[in-house]
Design an enzyme around this catalytic site. Structure first.
Site, PDB file in Angstrom:
ATOM      1  N   GLU A   7       0.858  -1.193   0.000  1.00 40.38           N
ATOM      2  CA  GLU A   7       0.000   0.000   0.000  1.00 40.38           C
ATOM      3  C   GLU A   7       0.891   1.239   0.000  1.00 40.38           C
ATOM      4  OE1 GLU A   7      -3.459   1.001  -0.085  1.00 40.38           O
ATOM      5  OE2 GLU A   7      -2.327   2.881  -0.202  1.00 40.38           O
ATOM      6  N   LYS A  62     -18.847   9.897   7.167  1.00 45.36           N
ATOM      7  CA  LYS A  62     -19.885   9.588   8.158  1.00 45.36           C
ATOM      8  C   LYS A  62     -19.656  10.340   9.460  1.00 45.36           C
ATOM      9  CE  LYS A  62     -21.196   8.068   5.103  1.00 45.36           C
ATOM     10  NZ  LYS A  62     -20.763   7.731   3.736  1.00 45.36           N
ATOM     11  N   SER A  98     -10.189   3.105  -6.852  1.00 43.48           N
ATOM     12  CA  SER A  98     -10.697   4.099  -7.808  1.00 43.48           C
ATOM     13  C   SER A  98     -10.269   5.507  -7.395  1.00 43.48           C
ATOM     14  CB  SER A  98     -12.222   4.025  -7.842  1.00 43.48           C
ATOM     15  OG  SER A  98     -12.746   4.372  -6.565  1.00 43.48           O
ATOM     16  N   ILE A 104     -22.208  10.874  -3.344  1.00 42.40           N
ATOM     17  CA  ILE A 104     -21.166  11.758  -2.800  1.00 42.40           C
ATOM     18  C   ILE A 104     -21.678  13.194  -2.767  1.00 42.40           C
ATOM     19  CG2 ILE A 104     -18.893  12.815  -3.273  1.00 42.40           C
ATOM     20  CD1 ILE A 104     -17.863  10.185  -4.098  1.00 42.40           C
ATOM     21  N   GLY A 133     -18.865  11.050 -10.318  1.00 44.43           N
ATOM     22  CA  GLY A 133     -18.573   9.617 -10.395  1.00 44.43           C
ATOM     23  C   GLY A 133     -17.101   9.345 -10.110  1.00 44.43           C
ATOM     24  N   MET A 137     -19.407   0.598  -6.881  1.00 43.80           N
ATOM     25  CA  MET A 137     -18.216   1.001  -6.115  1.00 43.80           C
ATOM     26  C   MET A 137     -18.617   1.200  -4.662  1.00 43.80           C
ATOM     27  SD  MET A 137     -16.095   3.440  -8.648  1.00 43.80           S
ATOM     28  CE  MET A 137     -15.284   2.807 -10.104  1.00 43.80           C
ATOM     29  N   HIS A 146     -41.838  -3.924  19.940  1.00 38.44           N
ATOM     30  CA  HIS A 146     -42.608  -2.677  19.982  1.00 38.44           C
ATOM     31  C   HIS A 146     -42.123  -1.815  21.150  1.00 38.44           C
ATOM     32  CE1 HIS A 146     -45.982   0.061  19.655  1.00 38.44           C
ATOM     33  NE2 HIS A 146     -46.128  -0.021  20.968  1.00 38.44           N
TER      34      HIS A 146
HETATM   35  P1  FAD Z   1      -9.687   1.753  -2.394  1.00 34.05           P
HETATM   36  O1  FAD Z   1     -10.357   1.906  -1.097  1.00 34.05           O
HETATM   37  O2  FAD Z   1      -9.619   2.926  -3.300  1.00 34.05           O
HETATM   38  O3  FAD Z   1      -8.223   1.214  -2.065  1.00 34.05           O
HETATM   39  C1  FAD Z   1      -7.228   1.037  -3.030  1.00 34.05           C
HETATM   40  C2  FAD Z   1      -5.888   1.311  -2.380  1.00 34.05           C
HETATM   41  O4  FAD Z   1      -4.869   0.903  -3.276  1.00 34.05           O
HETATM   42  C3  FAD Z   1      -5.623   2.781  -2.088  1.00 34.05           C
HETATM   43  O5  FAD Z   1      -5.347   2.993  -0.729  1.00 34.05           O
HETATM   44  C4  FAD Z   1      -4.426   3.135  -2.967  1.00 34.05           C
HETATM   45  O6  FAD Z   1      -3.514   4.022  -2.326  1.00 34.05           O
HETATM   46  C5  FAD Z   1      -3.784   1.777  -3.162  1.00 34.05           C
HETATM   47  N1  FAD Z   1      -3.000   1.674  -4.404  1.00 34.05           N
HETATM   48  C6  FAD Z   1      -3.388   1.987  -5.665  1.00 34.05           C
HETATM   49  N2  FAD Z   1      -2.406   1.705  -6.553  1.00 34.05           N
HETATM   50  C7  FAD Z   1      -1.377   1.202  -5.827  1.00 34.05           C
HETATM   51  C8  FAD Z   1      -0.084   0.726  -6.165  1.00 34.05           C
HETATM   52  N3  FAD Z   1       0.343   0.691  -7.434  1.00 34.05           N
HETATM   53  N4  FAD Z   1       0.726   0.288  -5.171  1.00 34.05           N
HETATM   54  C9  FAD Z   1       0.306   0.315  -3.870  1.00 34.05           C
HETATM   55  N5  FAD Z   1      -0.900   0.748  -3.498  1.00 34.05           N
HETATM   56  C10 FAD Z   1      -1.745   1.178  -4.462  1.00 34.05           C
HETATM   57  N6  FAD Z   1     -18.747   2.979   0.092  1.00 34.05           N
HETATM   58  C11 FAD Z   1     -19.629   2.440   0.955  1.00 34.05           C
HETATM   59  O7  FAD Z   1     -19.901   1.241   0.868  1.00 34.05           O
HETATM   60  N7  FAD Z   1     -20.216   3.184   1.941  1.00 34.05           N
HETATM   61  C12 FAD Z   1     -19.954   4.506   2.085  1.00 34.05           C
HETATM   62  O8  FAD Z   1     -20.496   5.153   2.978  1.00 34.05           O
HETATM   63  C13 FAD Z   1     -19.035   5.104   1.182  1.00 34.05           C
HETATM   64  N8  FAD Z   1     -18.740   6.412   1.292  1.00 34.05           N
HETATM   65  C14 FAD Z   1     -17.837   6.961   0.435  1.00 34.05           C
HETATM   66  C15 FAD Z   1     -17.583   8.325   0.544  1.00 34.05           C
HETATM   67  C16 FAD Z   1     -16.682   8.937  -0.307  1.00 34.05           C
HETATM   68  C17 FAD Z   1     -16.407  10.400  -0.161  1.00 34.05           C
HETATM   69  C18 FAD Z   1     -16.015   8.144  -1.297  1.00 34.05           C
HETATM   70  C19 FAD Z   1     -15.011   8.768  -2.222  1.00 34.05           C
HETATM   71  C20 FAD Z   1     -16.280   6.796  -1.429  1.00 34.05           C
HETATM   72  C21 FAD Z   1     -17.203   6.189  -0.567  1.00 34.05           C
HETATM   73  N9  FAD Z   1     -17.524   4.835  -0.673  1.00 34.05           N
HETATM   74  C22 FAD Z   1     -18.433   4.292   0.183  1.00 34.05           C
HETATM   75  C23 FAD Z   1     -16.895   3.955  -1.683  1.00 34.05           C
HETATM   76  C24 FAD Z   1     -15.740   3.130  -1.051  1.00 34.05           C
HETATM   77  O9  FAD Z   1     -14.812   4.029  -0.487  1.00 34.05           O
HETATM   78  C25 FAD Z   1     -15.065   2.265  -2.103  1.00 34.05           C
HETATM   79  O10 FAD Z   1     -16.018   1.458  -2.752  1.00 34.05           O
HETATM   80  C26 FAD Z   1     -14.012   1.353  -1.458  1.00 34.05           C
HETATM   81  O11 FAD Z   1     -13.035   2.120  -0.825  1.00 34.05           O
HETATM   82  C27 FAD Z   1     -13.361   0.458  -2.522  1.00 34.05           C
HETATM   83  O12 FAD Z   1     -12.350  -0.309  -1.951  1.00 34.05           O
HETATM   84  P2  FAD Z   1     -11.067  -0.765  -2.798  1.00 34.05           P
HETATM   85  O13 FAD Z   1     -10.194  -1.478  -1.822  1.00 34.05           O
HETATM   86  O14 FAD Z   1     -11.479  -1.433  -4.032  1.00 34.05           O
HETATM   87  O15 FAD Z   1     -10.352   0.586  -3.252  1.00 34.05           O
HETATM   88  P1  NAD Z   2     -22.532   8.645  -8.869  1.00 34.81           P
HETATM   89  O1  NAD Z   2     -22.304   7.929 -10.132  1.00 34.81           O
HETATM   90  O2  NAD Z   2     -23.316   8.010  -7.795  1.00 34.81           O
HETATM   91  O3  NAD Z   2     -23.239  10.048  -9.164  1.00 34.81           O
HETATM   92  C1  NAD Z   2     -22.729  10.975 -10.065  1.00 34.81           C
HETATM   93  C2  NAD Z   2     -23.864  11.859 -10.559  1.00 34.81           C
HETATM   94  O4  NAD Z   2     -23.301  12.910 -11.329  1.00 34.81           O
HETATM   95  C3  NAD Z   2     -24.861  11.130 -11.434  1.00 34.81           C
HETATM   96  O5  NAD Z   2     -26.150  11.342 -10.930  1.00 34.81           O
HETATM   97  C4  NAD Z   2     -24.638  11.769 -12.815  1.00 34.81           C
HETATM   98  O6  NAD Z   2     -25.832  11.838 -13.558  1.00 34.81           O
HETATM   99  C5  NAD Z   2     -24.136  13.132 -12.445  1.00 34.81           C
HETATM  100  N1  NAD Z   2     -23.317  13.798 -13.489  1.00 34.81           N
HETATM  101  C6  NAD Z   2     -22.359  13.242 -14.266  1.00 34.81           C
HETATM  102  N2  NAD Z   2     -21.813  14.167 -15.073  1.00 34.81           N
HETATM  103  C7  NAD Z   2     -22.431  15.344 -14.803  1.00 34.81           C
HETATM  104  C8  NAD Z   2     -22.316  16.683 -15.305  1.00 34.81           C
HETATM  105  N3  NAD Z   2     -21.435  17.000 -16.254  1.00 34.81           N
HETATM  106  N4  NAD Z   2     -23.119  17.645 -14.807  1.00 34.81           N
HETATM  107  C9  NAD Z   2     -24.019  17.329 -13.831  1.00 34.81           C
HETATM  108  N5  NAD Z   2     -24.174  16.093 -13.325  1.00 34.81           N
HETATM  109  C10 NAD Z   2     -23.382  15.113 -13.790  1.00 34.81           C
HETATM  110  O7  NAD Z   2     -21.068   9.039  -8.351  1.00 34.81           O
HETATM  111  P2  NAD Z   2     -20.558   9.747  -7.019  1.00 34.81           P
HETATM  112  O8  NAD Z   2     -21.664  10.345  -6.242  1.00 34.81           O
HETATM  113  O9  NAD Z   2     -19.421  10.607  -7.461  1.00 34.81           O
HETATM  114  O10 NAD Z   2     -19.995   8.524  -6.200  1.00 34.81           O
HETATM  115  C11 NAD Z   2     -18.955   7.695  -6.721  1.00 34.81           C
HETATM  116  C12 NAD Z   2     -19.017   6.309  -6.136  1.00 34.81           C
HETATM  117  O11 NAD Z   2     -18.759   6.306  -4.747  1.00 34.81           O
HETATM  118  C13 NAD Z   2     -20.386   5.690  -6.342  1.00 34.81           C
HETATM  119  O12 NAD Z   2     -20.206   4.408  -6.900  1.00 34.81           O
HETATM  120  C14 NAD Z   2     -20.969   5.608  -4.973  1.00 34.81           C
HETATM  121  O13 NAD Z   2     -21.764   4.447  -4.806  1.00 34.81           O
HETATM  122  C15 NAD Z   2     -19.736   5.560  -4.060  1.00 34.81           C
HETATM  123  N6  NAD Z   2     -20.111   6.185  -2.782  1.00 34.81           N
HETATM  124  C16 NAD Z   2     -20.962   5.511  -1.951  1.00 34.81           C
HETATM  125  C17 NAD Z   2     -21.392   6.126  -0.792  1.00 34.81           C
HETATM  126  C18 NAD Z   2     -22.322   5.382   0.096  1.00 34.81           C
HETATM  127  O14 NAD Z   2     -22.483   4.189  -0.093  1.00 34.81           O
HETATM  128  N7  NAD Z   2     -22.943   6.027   1.079  1.00 34.81           N
HETATM  129  C19 NAD Z   2     -20.993   7.396  -0.463  1.00 34.81           C
HETATM  130  C20 NAD Z   2     -20.158   8.064  -1.346  1.00 34.81           C
HETATM  131  C21 NAD Z   2     -19.724   7.432  -2.497  1.00 34.81           C
END
Ligand code: FAD
Ligand code: NAD
Length: 471
Positions: free
Chosen positions: A36, A54, A149, A188, A277, A324, A450
């Site tokens: 990592e 959160k 991502s 987001i 996204g 995601m 309840h």
């Molecule tokens: P990541 O968590 O992105 O982990 C990948 C890791 O790989 C990173 O730490 C990166 O540094 C490392 N890495 C990449 N390339 C290399 C390399 N070459 N060498 C070494 N390390 C490397 N999901 C939910 O289910 N609930 C939520 O409430 C939620 N809230 C979110 C809020 C926000 C603002 C965002 C941005 C996302 C949220 N998500 C949520 C989505 C969630 O964070 C992702 O789906 C999840 O983190 C994916 O896990 P992952 O391990 O695939 O990737």
């Molecule tokens: P998203 O794909 O959920 O939403 C992006 C939105 O942007 C869509 O509704 C799309 O129509 C809109 N959009 C795209 N291009 C646009 C433009 N040019 N102008 C205006 N609107 C536009 O993506 P996100 O909210 O960025 O989240 C990314 C990922 O992270 C998602 O897969 C989400 O599930 C994950 N995430 C999950 C949680 C959670 O589970 N609570 C919280 C945060 C993020």
């Protein structure tokens, strides 16, 4: 075990996908190295995603409630002040505690943790540029890509994480902006819009589609959510796309166009959040050295056992197909280790819950009404409003409803959609019911304590197969 010996499994990425696979493989007695580069484990989710968001959502809700929702409960409060630095510190404490906890769990399960950036040299070797300087090479009989991502950038609008921010910048603003435009009304966008609007920013959400909530949210629920968020002061511009941006003056300017051919408009704000996204991240990974294929959206192409075209190299989490979500990544991480070790694994992609942690929360699992309609699958719907639930009444928290969708012939549950207090916890019951193939009658005949909010879940099931008692 040292990193230079042959590993049973080398994992690139220590996010939810990577660290969970590492722990599981350690538990299975495999020799594992997890690489990592971030400096801390837990990836996007723990460092700049699920967990910090959160914390901000919970505490901004508490602040907002103290300001606006105490008098009618007979509670009089004096001078209420927000200390943004300490508010952010509370978030950092949660993040630090959890990321250190993951490091402890890797150690406990005998996983070698390398801090550095990994890249393929060939199909069996990963070169790691160590964060502390120098490099090392690790070999793996199996290799797992779990690199996650990153935020999709908006062309022509440069991210500086101060005025034009992704979610990462929006989680760490040093002052409360007077105004904020959120580009993208997905999860987001709406979670971050909620945080800053509660703290006092004037927030406008610009969404390309005619519905908020991103892909997957039931249209009826999305409409209800928009109405409640609007009541809290968030403005919405739907069917509107951002065409271009300009950061040359003290406010960030955005030119927007109606997606349906209306007249163009200009908007400005102190801070713009780009939340359109996320895209898979596989940068600097040396995929070209092994001829690895990506699809048109940059996702690593895999088969049903998470194998790439090089069978001992697999991929799970945000870097490949599917929603995601952290819990999806976690399920896949366990399954991929089972495939490697035992030859079988299991993830039910039809049964992955989603939660939007706004107020009220929105949560769902299974099929939406619009999905079923589009596929011409017959269905039956039952709903129950929280305004008729006794616990919601005592809590003075009555907005929202539980909606269930079932097969009209067999009564088998097809989907659950909730907007309301604690929806994110309640959806676990819907997920379990769906996973076990329950009928709505099964749920309706299950005794619920309840007074609880969960009784609304039971009554929605009653309304689906027969009639609710309290509505
Ligand atoms: P990541 O968590 O992105 O982990 C990948 C890791 O790989 C990173 O730490 C990166 O540094 C490392 N890495 C990449 N390339 C290399 C390399 N070459 N060498 C070494 N390390 C490397 N999901 C939910 O289910 N609930 C939520 O409430 C939620 N809230 C979110 C809020 C926000 C603002 C965002 C941005 C996302 C949220 N998500 C949520 C989505 C969630 O964070 C992702 O789906 C999840 O983190 C994916 O896990 P992952 O391990 O695939 O990737
Ligand atoms: P998203 O794909 O959920 O939403 C992006 C939105 O942007 C869509 O509704 C799309 O129509 C809109 N959009 C795209 N291009 C646009 C433009 N040019 N102008 C205006 N609107 C536009 O993506 P996100 O909210 O960025 O989240 C990314 C990922 O992270 C998602 O897969 C989400 O599930 C994950 N995430 C999950 C949680 C959670 O589970 N609570 C919280 C945060 C993020």
């Amino acid at each position: 075990a040292t990193a230079s010996e042959d590993n049973d499994l080398v994992i690139i990425g220590g996010g939810v996908a990577g660290y969970v696979a590492a722990i599981k493989a350690g538990q299975e007695g495999m020799k594992v190295t997890c690489i990592e580069k971030r400096g801390t484990l837990g990836g996007t989710c723990l460092n700049v995603g699920c967990i910090p968001s959160k914390s901000l959502l919970n505490n901004s809700h508490l602040y907002h409630q103290i300001l606006h929702d105490t008098k009618n409960r007979g509670i009089e409060v004096g001078d209420v002040k927000l200390n943004l630095a300490n508010f952010m510190k509370a978030k950092d404490t949660a993040v630090n505690g959890l990321t250190k906890g993951v490091e402890f769990l890797l150690k406990k399960n005998g996983v070698e943790y390398l801090k550095g950036e990994g890249a393929f040299v060939n199909e069996n070797e990963i070169r790691v540029a160590l964060n502390d300087g120098g490099e090392t090479t690790v070999r793996g009989k199996n290799i797992l890509i779990a690199t996650g991502s990153e935020a999709t950038p908006f062309p022509g609008l440069e991210i500086d994480e101060k005025r034009v921010v992704t979610s990462t910048g929006a989680l760490s603003l040093e002052k409360i902006p007077e105004s904020m435009i959120v580009v993208g009304g997905g999860i987001i966008g709406l979670e971050m819009a909620s945080v800053w609007s509660r703290l006092g920013s004037k927030v406008t959400v610009v969404e390309f589609l005619g519905q908020i909530g991103g892909p997957g949210m039931d249209s009826e629920i999305a409409k209800a959510a928009q109405k409640l968020l609007k009541k809290q002061g968030i403005e919405f511009k739907l069917n509107t796309k951002v065409v271009s941006g300009d950061t040359s003056s003290d406010k960030v300017k955005l030119d927007v166009d109606s997606a349906k051919g209306g007249k163009p408009e200009s908007l400005d704000a102190e801070v713009v959040l780009v939340a359109i996204g996320r895209r898979p991240y596989t940068g600097n990974l040396g995929l070209e050295n092994i001829g690895m294929e990506l699809d048109e959206r940059g996702r690593v192409i895999i088969d049903s056992e998470y194998r790439t075209k090089i069978p001992h190299i697999r991929c799970v989490g945000d870097a490949t197909f599917g929603p995601m979500l952290a819990h999806k990544a976690e399920e896949e991480a366990v399954a991929v280790v089972e495939y490697i070790k035992k030859g079988y694994g299991h993830v039910n992609y039809g049964c992955i819950p989603s939660v939007m942690y706004t107020y009220p929360e929105v949560a769902w699992v299974g099929q939406t009404e619009q999905d079923l309609k589009a596929q011409k699958i017959p269905y039956r719907v039952g709903t129950f409003p929280f305004s008729a639930n006794s616990r919601a009444k005592t809590n003075m928290d009555t907005e929202g409803l539980v909606k269930m969708i079932a097969d009209p012939e067999t009564d088998r549950l097809l989907g659950v959609h909730i907007i309301g207090p604690n929806a994110g916890e309640m959806i676990a019951e819907g997920t379990l019911a769906l996973e076990y193939g329950a009928s709505t009658e099964d749920i309706a005949r299950t005794c619920h304590a309840h007074p609880t909010l969960a009784e609304a879940f039971k009554e929605a099931a009653m309304a689906t197969h027969a009639k609710a008692i309290h509505f």
